[in-house]
Design a protein around this motif. Structure first.
Motif, PDB file in Angstrom:
ATOM      1  N   LEU A   1       0.835  -1.208   0.000  1.00 38.41           N
ATOM      2  CA  LEU A   1       0.000   0.000   0.000  1.00 38.41           C
ATOM      3  C   LEU A   1       0.871   1.260   0.000  1.00 38.41           C
ATOM      4  O   LEU A   1       0.545   2.254  -0.658  1.00 38.41           O
ATOM      5  CB  LEU A   1      -0.920  -0.011   1.213  1.00 38.41           C
ATOM      6  CG  LEU A   1      -2.004  -1.102   1.214  1.00 38.41           C
ATOM      7  CD1 LEU A   1      -2.664  -1.201   2.582  1.00 38.41           C
ATOM      8  CD2 LEU A   1      -3.049  -0.808   0.143  1.00 38.41           C
ATOM      9  N   LEU A   2       1.971   1.231   0.747  1.00 37.16           N
ATOM     10  CA  LEU A   2       2.891   2.371   0.730  1.00 37.16           C
ATOM     11  C   LEU A   2       3.473   2.566  -0.666  1.00 37.16           C
ATOM     12  O   LEU A   2       3.603   3.709  -1.149  1.00 37.16           O
ATOM     13  CB  LEU A   2       4.009   2.145   1.745  1.00 37.16           C
ATOM     14  CG  LEU A   2       5.053   3.260   1.854  1.00 37.16           C
ATOM     15  CD1 LEU A   2       4.424   4.557   2.349  1.00 37.16           C
ATOM     16  CD2 LEU A   2       6.205   2.844   2.772  1.00 37.16           C
ATOM     17  N   LEU A   3       3.821   1.480  -1.324  1.00 33.70           N
ATOM     18  CA  LEU A   3       4.345   1.559  -2.686  1.00 33.70           C
ATOM     19  C   LEU A   3       3.313   2.181  -3.626  1.00 33.70           C
ATOM     20  O   LEU A   3       3.658   2.983  -4.510  1.00 33.70           O
ATOM     21  CB  LEU A   3       4.739   0.160  -3.161  1.00 33.70           C
ATOM     22  CG  LEU A   3       5.386   0.061  -4.538  1.00 33.70           C
ATOM     23  CD1 LEU A   3       6.699   0.833  -4.579  1.00 33.70           C
ATOM     24  CD2 LEU A   3       5.618  -1.411  -4.902  1.00 33.70           C
ATOM     25  N   ALA A   4       2.035   1.852  -3.425  1.00 35.10           N
ATOM     26  CA  ALA A   4       0.974   2.457  -4.237  1.00 35.10           C
ATOM     27  C   ALA A   4       0.901   3.962  -3.998  1.00 35.10           C
ATOM     28  O   ALA A   4       0.680   4.747  -4.934  1.00 35.10           O
ATOM     29  CB  ALA A   4      -0.370   1.807  -3.910  1.00 35.10           C
ATOM     30  N   GLY A   5       1.106   4.389  -2.756  1.00 36.75           N
ATOM     31  CA  GLY A   5       1.133   5.822  -2.456  1.00 36.75           C
ATOM     32  C   GLY A   5       2.275   6.524  -3.172  1.00 36.75           C
ATOM     33  O   GLY A   5       2.107   7.636  -3.710  1.00 36.75           O
ATOM     34  N   TYR A   6       3.454   5.891  -3.198  1.00 34.44           N
ATOM     35  CA  TYR A   6       4.581   6.459  -3.942  1.00 34.44           C
ATOM     36  C   TYR A   6       4.221   6.602  -5.421  1.00 34.44           C
ATOM     37  O   TYR A   6       4.550   7.611  -6.065  1.00 34.44           O
ATOM     38  CB  TYR A   6       5.816   5.552  -3.819  1.00 34.44           C
ATOM     39  CG  TYR A   6       6.467   5.510  -2.462  1.00 34.44           C
ATOM     40  CD1 TYR A   6       6.058   6.348  -1.426  1.00 34.44           C
ATOM     41  CD2 TYR A   6       7.501   4.615  -2.198  1.00 34.44           C
ATOM     42  CE1 TYR A   6       6.667   6.296  -0.186  1.00 34.44           C
ATOM     43  CE2 TYR A   6       8.127   4.560  -0.973  1.00 34.44           C
ATOM     44  CZ  TYR A   6       7.701   5.394   0.036  1.00 34.44           C
ATOM     45  OH  TYR A   6       8.317   5.337   1.254  1.00 34.44           O
ATOM     46  N   GLY A   7       3.566   5.571  -5.949  1.00 32.20           N
ATOM     47  CA  GLY A   7       3.195   5.616  -7.360  1.00 32.20           C
ATOM     48  C   GLY A   7       2.256   6.763  -7.676  1.00 32.20           C
ATOM     49  O   GLY A   7       2.396   7.431  -8.714  1.00 32.20           O
ATOM     50  N   LEU A   8       1.292   7.030  -6.797  1.00 31.16           N
ATOM     51  CA  LEU A   8       0.381   8.154  -7.017  1.00 31.16           C
ATOM     52  C   LEU A   8       1.135   9.483  -7.008  1.00 31.16           C
ATOM     53  O   LEU A   8       0.869  10.369  -7.822  1.00 31.16           O
ATOM     54  CB  LEU A   8      -0.698   8.162  -5.940  1.00 31.16           C
ATOM     55  CG  LEU A   8      -1.766   7.062  -6.030  1.00 31.16           C
ATOM     56  CD1 LEU A   8      -2.749   7.195  -4.878  1.00 31.16           C
ATOM     57  CD2 LEU A   8      -2.518   7.142  -7.354  1.00 31.16           C
ATOM     58  N   LEU A   9       2.062   9.637  -6.079  1.00 30.43           N
ATOM     59  CA  LEU A   9       2.835  10.881  -6.027  1.00 30.43           C
ATOM     60  C   LEU A   9       3.692  11.068  -7.272  1.00 30.43           C
ATOM     61  O   LEU A   9       3.951  12.193  -7.696  1.00 30.43           O
ATOM     62  CB  LEU A   9       3.729  10.882  -4.778  1.00 30.43           C
ATOM     63  CG  LEU A   9       3.060  11.234  -3.451  1.00 30.43           C
ATOM     64  CD1 LEU A   9       4.016  11.012  -2.288  1.00 30.43           C
ATOM     65  CD2 LEU A   9       2.571  12.680  -3.451  1.00 30.43           C
ATOM     66  N   LEU A  10       4.120   9.958  -7.851  1.00 29.84           N
ATOM     67  CA  LEU A  10       5.000  10.056  -9.017  1.00 29.84           C
ATOM     68  C   LEU A  10       4.241  10.292 -10.316  1.00 29.84           C
ATOM     69  O   LEU A  10       4.649  11.112 -11.143  1.00 29.84           O
ATOM     70  CB  LEU A  10       5.827   8.768  -9.139  1.00 29.84           C
ATOM     71  CG  LEU A  10       6.999   8.614  -8.178  1.00 29.84           C
ATOM     72  CD1 LEU A  10       7.544   7.194  -8.232  1.00 29.84           C
ATOM     73  CD2 LEU A  10       8.101   9.610  -8.521  1.00 29.84           C
TER      74      LEU A  10
END
Length: 448
Positions: free
Chosen positions: A324-333
């Protein structure tokens, strides 16, 4: 591994139909410690909510400088955490060491009123984190020792939910103080100091000095060290050899190594909020409210996530949190800068904490002997926090040299690789003999 074990303890009490007998869902010691953490977190999060903006916008700190200070903020806590855990086990008084930690953090809050440059602020924050490091492992050991093994995840979830309630109220208080006062930062620091003292008072008055152990469970392989004689009223004092012997437990080494590995690519909360502001243009006045999104989701999901980990396996929930944290990084990118972006990122950030923050110490508690519980929790927490210290330094340097986008992309790629390694190391397919557990036949799933 206990991180992935779904079965009830072999000697747990059961009813006539084979289902385990459950006592009170949450011990009174857990609720008392949760109240202390709630009050203390109101104080701490008031400061944490305004600190990134105060340092970067107020004192003119660069991302590299902020990364160094943020790394120091977490690194000092990590180094002291192991000392606090071992001392609590050695003197067999977890409440005393936790109280010293809470008291030191409270004493540092007024000093922020006198620190208006980088050097003094860094010293005060290091002392405050020293207090946090001292109290964390003894507090978690008190929670673990007062809770039956099969309810560890739920107990830690309840504590983290109460703790997060404070994290939710702290930024709100900071926001209103900044809105209504002229010298906003000093007012925040002053009110924070008063609330911190209240937390220490509640600890002294309401947290019991000792806890009743939960039901017996199969003892894991104990590290070498003195063994108390049968019938002795009190086990021998814990020494350094006992503490170092924990490193011989294969399951603890694997768990500590994976927690540290994942910490190397976990961007700190402060950096994530700065990234979110940089991406969405959130104004300075609203910046202190960003932690509220994380805290609100964490509060709602901490108990369900802990109970789910007890039921389906802590490994699954722990690794899902990092996904889920990785998904958050993806949204920011890569996500377009829509009005919903901050809400989505903060929701994923809160889910990450709900799935990992209480699940990790619950997994450690299932591995470590009771007399070394605080030391074991501190050992894993220290490795994780030191890794996050390194991540803060590296991420700040990468942001300064390459920009925020490439820095976050590197962190996301690293997290993906580290999560894959952790999933392999913590896999539940290892034979019982390899994990140090006494083999026992498993019941069919439908008989629980």
């Amino acid at each position: 591994m206990y991180l992935a074990d779904r079965s009830a303890p072999a000697d747990a009490k059961t009813t006539t139909d084979g289902s385990p007998v459950r006592g009170p869902a949450v011990a009174s010691a857990v609720l008392a410690l949760g109240s202390v953490s709630l009050i203390t977190d109101v104080s701490s999060e008031m400061v944490t909510a305004v600190l990134p903006l105060y340092l970067v916008a107020g004192l003119g700190l660069s991302p590299l400088g902020f990364g160094a200070l943020d790394g120091l903020y977490n690194g000092v806590s990590a180094l002291v955490q192991l000392t606090g855990g071992h001392l609590a086990d050695r003197i067999r008084n977890h409440k005393l060491i936790a109280g010293i930690g809470y008291g030191l953090s409270a004493a540092c809050k007024p000093l922020l009123l006198l620190a208006h440059s980088l050097g003094p602020v860094g010293i005060v924050l290091a002392l405050e984190r020293t207090g946090k490091g001292l109290r964390t492992a003894p507090r978690d050991a008190l929670i673990s020792l007062s809770t039956p093994p099969e309810l560890q995840g739920r107990a830690f979830g309840v504590h983290r939910a109460m703790d997060t309630t404070g994290a939710l109220l702290g930024p709100l208080a900071a926001f209103f103080i900044l809105s209504m006062t002229v010298d906003g930062y000093d007012a925040v620091f002053g009110v924070s100091a008063c609330i911190a003292v209240l937390g220490v008072v509640v600890l002294l008055l309401f947290v019991p000095s000792g806890t009743e152990p939960g039901p017996a469970r199969p003892k894991p392989t104990a590290p070498p060290g003195p063994v108390p004689e049968a019938g002795s009223p009190k086990p021998d004092a814990v020494n350094l050899r006992d503490a170092l012997g924990l490193l011989r437990l294969p399951r603890l080494r694997a768990l500590a190594g994976c927690a540290a590995l994942l910490g190397l690519t976990t961007v700190s909360d402060a950096f994530l909020y700065l990234l979110l502001q940089d991406r969405t243009g959130v104004g300075e006045r609203w910046f202190p409210l960003l932690p509220l999104g994380t805290a609100a989701v964490f509060l709602l999901l901490a108990v369900p996530a802990g109970a789910l980990a007890d039921r389906i396996g802590r490994r699954t929930v722990f690794l899902t949190g990092h996904a889920l944290l990785l998904a958050g990084y993806g949204l920011l990118l890569w996500a377009p800068a829509l009005p919903a972006l901050p809400f989505l990122v903060l929701a994923l950030h809160g889910m990450f904490y709900a799935a990992t923050d209480g699940v990790l110490p619950a997994a450690v508690a299932a591995i470590v002997p009771a007399k070394l519980r605080a030391t074991g929790i501190a050992l894993v927490g220290t490795g994780q926090a030191l890794s996050r210290f390194g991540c803060s330094l590296a991420f700040g340097a990468a942001w300064t040299l390459l920009g925020s986008g490439p820095a976050l992309a590197a962190a996301a790629a690293g997290l993906c690789c580290c999560a894959a390694v952790a999933g392999f190391v913590l896999r539940p397919t290892a034979p019982d003999g390899a994990t140090g557990r006494t083999p026992h036949p498993r019941r069919p799933r439908g008989t629980r």
